[in-house]
Motif scaffolding. Sequence first.
Motif, PDB file in Angstrom:
ATOM      1  N   PRO A  36     -69.899  43.618  17.016  1.00 45.53           N
ATOM      2  CA  PRO A  36     -70.116  44.065  18.418  1.00 45.53           C
ATOM      3  C   PRO A  36     -68.835  44.579  19.103  1.00 45.53           C
ATOM      4  CG  PRO A  36     -69.993  41.472  17.972  1.00 45.53           C
ATOM      5  CD  PRO A  36     -70.019  42.042  16.637  1.00 45.53           C
ATOM      6  N   TYR A  37     -67.741  44.151  18.598  1.00 45.13           N
ATOM      7  CA  TYR A  37     -66.465  44.756  19.223  1.00 45.13           C
ATOM      8  C   TYR A  37     -65.430  45.403  18.047  1.00 45.13           C
ATOM      9  CZ  TYR A  37     -67.340  42.169  23.364  1.00 45.13           C
ATOM     10  OH  TYR A  37     -68.101  41.546  24.428  1.00 45.13           O
ATOM     11  N   LYS A  38     -64.736  46.432  18.620  1.00 47.20           N
ATOM     12  CA  LYS A  38     -63.884  47.196  17.659  1.00 47.20           C
ATOM     13  C   LYS A  38     -62.527  46.945  18.479  1.00 47.20           C
ATOM     14  CE  LYS A  38     -65.188  51.486  19.850  1.00 47.20           C
ATOM     15  NZ  LYS A  38     -65.630  52.838  19.352  1.00 47.20           N
ATOM     16  N   LEU A  39     -61.426  47.191  17.588  1.00 48.12           N
ATOM     17  CA  LEU A  39     -60.275  47.207  17.901  1.00 48.12           C
ATOM     18  C   LEU A  39     -59.859  48.326  19.124  1.00 48.12           C
ATOM     19  CD1 LEU A  39     -57.095  45.905  17.859  1.00 48.12           C
ATOM     20  CD2 LEU A  39     -56.814  47.482  15.822  1.00 48.12           C
ATOM     21  N   LYS A  40     -59.203  47.874  20.146  1.00 42.87           N
ATOM     22  CA  LYS A  40     -58.928  48.978  21.290  1.00 42.87           C
ATOM     23  C   LYS A  40     -57.207  49.143  21.136  1.00 42.87           C
ATOM     24  CE  LYS A  40     -58.763  50.210  25.919  1.00 42.87           C
ATOM     25  NZ  LYS A  40     -59.110  49.888  27.355  1.00 42.87           N
ATOM     26  N   GLU A  41     -56.607  47.960  21.190  1.00 45.44           N
ATOM     27  CA  GLU A  41     -54.990  48.078  21.172  1.00 45.44           C
ATOM     28  C   GLU A  41     -54.537  46.551  20.782  1.00 45.44           C
ATOM     29  OE1 GLU A  41     -54.580  48.849  25.574  1.00 45.44           O
ATOM     30  OE2 GLU A  41     -53.232  46.842  25.493  1.00 45.44           O
ATOM     31  N   MET A  42     -53.447  46.464  20.271  1.00 44.61           N
ATOM     32  CA  MET A  42     -52.895  45.219  19.916  1.00 44.61           C
ATOM     33  C   MET A  42     -51.268  45.422  19.931  1.00 44.61           C
ATOM     34  SD  MET A  42     -53.315  42.629  16.569  1.00 44.61           S
ATOM     35  CE  MET A  42     -53.036  44.140  15.360  1.00 44.61           C
ATOM     36  N   ASP A  43     -50.361  44.396  20.325  1.00 45.08           N
ATOM     37  CA  ASP A  43     -49.089  44.211  20.193  1.00 45.08           C
ATOM     38  C   ASP A  43     -48.583  42.826  20.000  1.00 45.08           C
ATOM     39  OD1 ASP A  43     -49.231  42.847  22.697  1.00 45.08           O
ATOM     40  OD2 ASP A  43     -48.709  44.722  23.656  1.00 45.08           O
ATOM     41  N   ALA A  44     -47.410  42.743  20.125  1.00 46.04           N
ATOM     42  CA  ALA A  44     -46.968  41.085  19.576  1.00 46.04           C
ATOM     43  C   ALA A  44     -47.497  40.292  20.701  1.00 46.04           C
ATOM     44  CB  ALA A  44     -45.407  41.076  19.461  1.00 46.04           C
ATOM     45  N   THR A  45     -47.808  40.593  21.855  1.00 45.97           N
ATOM     46  CA  THR A  45     -48.406  39.614  22.863  1.00 45.97           C
ATOM     47  C   THR A  45     -49.897  39.484  23.125  1.00 45.97           C
ATOM     48  OG1 THR A  45     -48.387  41.385  24.582  1.00 45.97           O
ATOM     49  CG2 THR A  45     -46.194  40.218  24.285  1.00 45.97           C
ATOM     50  N   HIS A  46     -50.674  40.508  22.709  1.00 47.58           N
ATOM     51  CA  HIS A  46     -52.225  40.559  23.017  1.00 47.58           C
ATOM     52  C   HIS A  46     -52.782  41.313  21.900  1.00 47.58           C
ATOM     53  CE1 HIS A  46     -52.857  43.925  25.799  1.00 47.58           C
ATOM     54  NE2 HIS A  46     -51.862  44.266  24.836  1.00 47.58           N
ATOM     55  N   ILE A  47     -54.088  41.146  21.889  1.00 47.55           N
ATOM     56  CA  ILE A  47     -54.965  42.150  21.140  1.00 47.55           C
ATOM     57  C   ILE A  47     -56.340  42.310  22.079  1.00 47.55           C
ATOM     58  CG2 ILE A  47     -56.349  40.285  19.920  1.00 47.55           C
ATOM     59  CD1 ILE A  47     -56.836  42.413  17.923  1.00 47.55           C
ATOM     60  N   VAL A  48     -56.588  43.837  22.480  1.00 49.89           N
ATOM     61  CA  VAL A  48     -57.942  43.895  23.306  1.00 49.89           C
ATOM     62  C   VAL A  48     -58.899  44.493  22.132  1.00 49.89           C
ATOM     63  CG1 VAL A  48     -58.607  45.110  25.175  1.00 49.89           C
ATOM     64  CG2 VAL A  48     -56.197  44.242  25.281  1.00 49.89           C
ATOM     65  N   LEU A  49     -59.992  44.039  22.374  1.00 49.93           N
ATOM     66  CA  LEU A  49     -61.471  44.563  21.423  1.00 49.93           C
ATOM     67  C   LEU A  49     -62.101  45.124  22.955  1.00 49.93           C
ATOM     68  CD1 LEU A  49     -61.949  41.494  19.452  1.00 49.93           C
ATOM     69  CD2 LEU A  49     -60.359  43.240  18.943  1.00 49.93           C
ATOM     70  N   GLU A  50     -62.819  46.324  22.302  1.00 45.87           N
ATOM     71  CA  GLU A  50     -63.870  46.947  23.306  1.00 45.87           C
ATOM     72  C   GLU A  50     -65.276  46.717  22.662  1.00 45.87           C
ATOM     73  OE1 GLU A  50     -62.584  50.848  24.114  1.00 45.87           O
ATOM     74  OE2 GLU A  50     -62.342  51.476  22.005  1.00 45.87           O
ATOM     75  N   ALA A  51     -66.207  46.770  23.447  1.00 37.68           N
ATOM     76  CA  ALA A  51     -67.653  46.681  23.032  1.00 37.68           C
ATOM     77  C   ALA A  51     -67.925  48.000  22.178  1.00 37.68           C
ATOM     78  CB  ALA A  51     -68.556  46.565  24.093  1.00 37.68           C
ATOM     79  N   ASN A  52     -68.808  47.839  20.810  1.00 31.81           N
ATOM     80  CA  ASN A  52     -68.916  48.750  20.170  1.00 31.81           C
ATOM     81  C   ASN A  52     -70.079  49.322  20.397  1.00 31.81           C
ATOM     82  OD1 ASN A  52     -69.789  50.217  17.778  1.00 31.81           O
ATOM     83  ND2 ASN A  52     -70.343  48.440  16.529  1.00 31.81           N
ATOM     84  N   PRO A  53     -70.420  50.628  21.068  1.00 30.63           N
ATOM     85  CA  PRO A  53     -71.585  51.053  21.642  1.00 30.63           C
ATOM     86  C   PRO A  53     -72.634  51.329  20.500  1.00 30.63           C
ATOM     87  CG  PRO A  53     -70.026  52.805  21.483  1.00 30.63           C
ATOM     88  CD  PRO A  53     -69.185  51.581  21.208  1.00 30.63           C
TER      89      PRO A  53
END
Length: 555
Positions: free
Chosen positions: A204-221
């Motif tokens: 349901p989610y895919k990778l949007k961005e990631m670095d040493a402090t966090h990861i953001v997933l965005e909804a998979n349309p």
Amino acid sequence: MGRFIRWQLLALALTLALLVALLSYGAIRYTTVTIPAPGGRYVEGVAGNPRFLNPLFSQFNELDQDICSLIFSGLVALDEQGKPIPALAERWEVSPDGLLYTFHLRQGVRWHDGVPFTAEDVLFTVKTLASPDFPGLPSLQEVWKNVEASSDDPYTVHFTLKEPFAPFLAYTSIGIIPAHLWSRVPVPLMAQSRFNLEPVGTGPYKLKEMDATHIVLEANPDFYGPKPYLAEVEFRFYPDYESAFEAFKRGEVMGVGRIPYQYAREAASMSGLSLYSGLLAGYTAVLLNLDNPNVPFFKEKEVRQALSYSVDRKAIVGEVLQGYGLEAHSPIWPSSWAYNPKVKHYQYDLKAASELLEEAGWKDSDGDGVRDRDGKKLSFILLAGDSPEDARLAFLLAEGWKKVGVEAIPQVLDYPSLVRDFLYPHNFEAAIVRWELGPDPDPYPMWHSSQKKGGQNFGGYSSPKADALLEEARLTPELALRQELYFKFQELFAEEVPAILLYYPLYLFGVSKEVKGVQSGPMFSPSDRFRTQARWYVNTRRVLVSQAKEEGFYP
């Protein structure tokens, strides 16, 4: 006079218009309801950093499992009892002899990069798991090396087993990886591949961005299942969960992936935080080394039963887990379909414990407070991990057994060393262990006598009756028959007491009250807190009651 009347009529008309407007507003107001709306971001504080965003390797890191549960899908998913439900496979059939499993895949599913999902991906994943060079968990390779996978067309997969293996369906819940990417990487080098931090799944989610402090997933349309309300899920990385909890208090995050037990009461009292709990599939127990010549008394059933009677499980749950746990009386998880609710309970009973020891000839002949027989003291070393919970637990157990004349000498060391240097080589007398259980209730790996060498039967339990029950259950595809066999095994276990069962832990996590729709239930792993994540929301919209009913939000 006429002018005065006209002004009165005008005032009356304005009043009526205002009244109509108010009534109309009220009618609209009270015939509409608030329902979830798509959008918004949920931010959760977690401990550590990702290492393997790959479902074949994620078992080594709790955070990896959390993220993979949102990015990847298996052929099946598992409900709260561990029963399989459709995921990438719409349906499946099992042959009467339990040797052939046929899965029918969903059509139209796409990987996050747009490539179609097909049987080729399933065959590649299974081939990787079965490879002798597979660098992941040996237990996974052990299962899949005995499975032959084939396909008739892009949306049908057959698995042929060498012999019936009833738990097999649970293993098909492992996430499938994309063949068009991973086939470029040799199996022995997979653990070093960059793709482990550039995940592409079907979830349901895919990778949007990631670095040493966090990861953001965005909804998979293009997700094949229920579309989640939350547009984004962010995990922020902290050194430990204590730091993540402090981050919530500072307003940095909207949730905490795990609430340590020592913070449970504070978390429960916070006005802006909802504390959720779920029974975690596993239990804590004291393993007794039945084959160690230094503690021959562990071979005596009466001694083992007495040790179990003299454990105040209720007090231990209250003090060690702050009340967030259940007393354990079976090696099978209470939420499982295989759990026997009528199994014998060893309630705290010092009198019963003392009587059993007396009848077995264990008496305090020299008045030193420790029972003895034929010159042998009823004394043993109790190993424990160095976590606050385990260290405190060891002390409480020793204090309790002291009351019936049994001496337990606690020794604390780090848990990985305990497992590596003492449990696997069977170099211990007694040890506090935390078993994590899989979705299938099969207790074979821990309690069948064949697992004494090279397996996880660290205590050396050997019972022909138990072996026969566990073997037959593995070969029996019918759920009702398996349940009956496991019921009998639990009754036998309760009678023979090869280990002192203590408690089933509850998993605690916290979510801001701004986030709605959160539910918790039994968990096979901490990542199961996201089982209902598709229904979490932060945005709302107001619609007519009739529309809410059409969308299933209003009774």
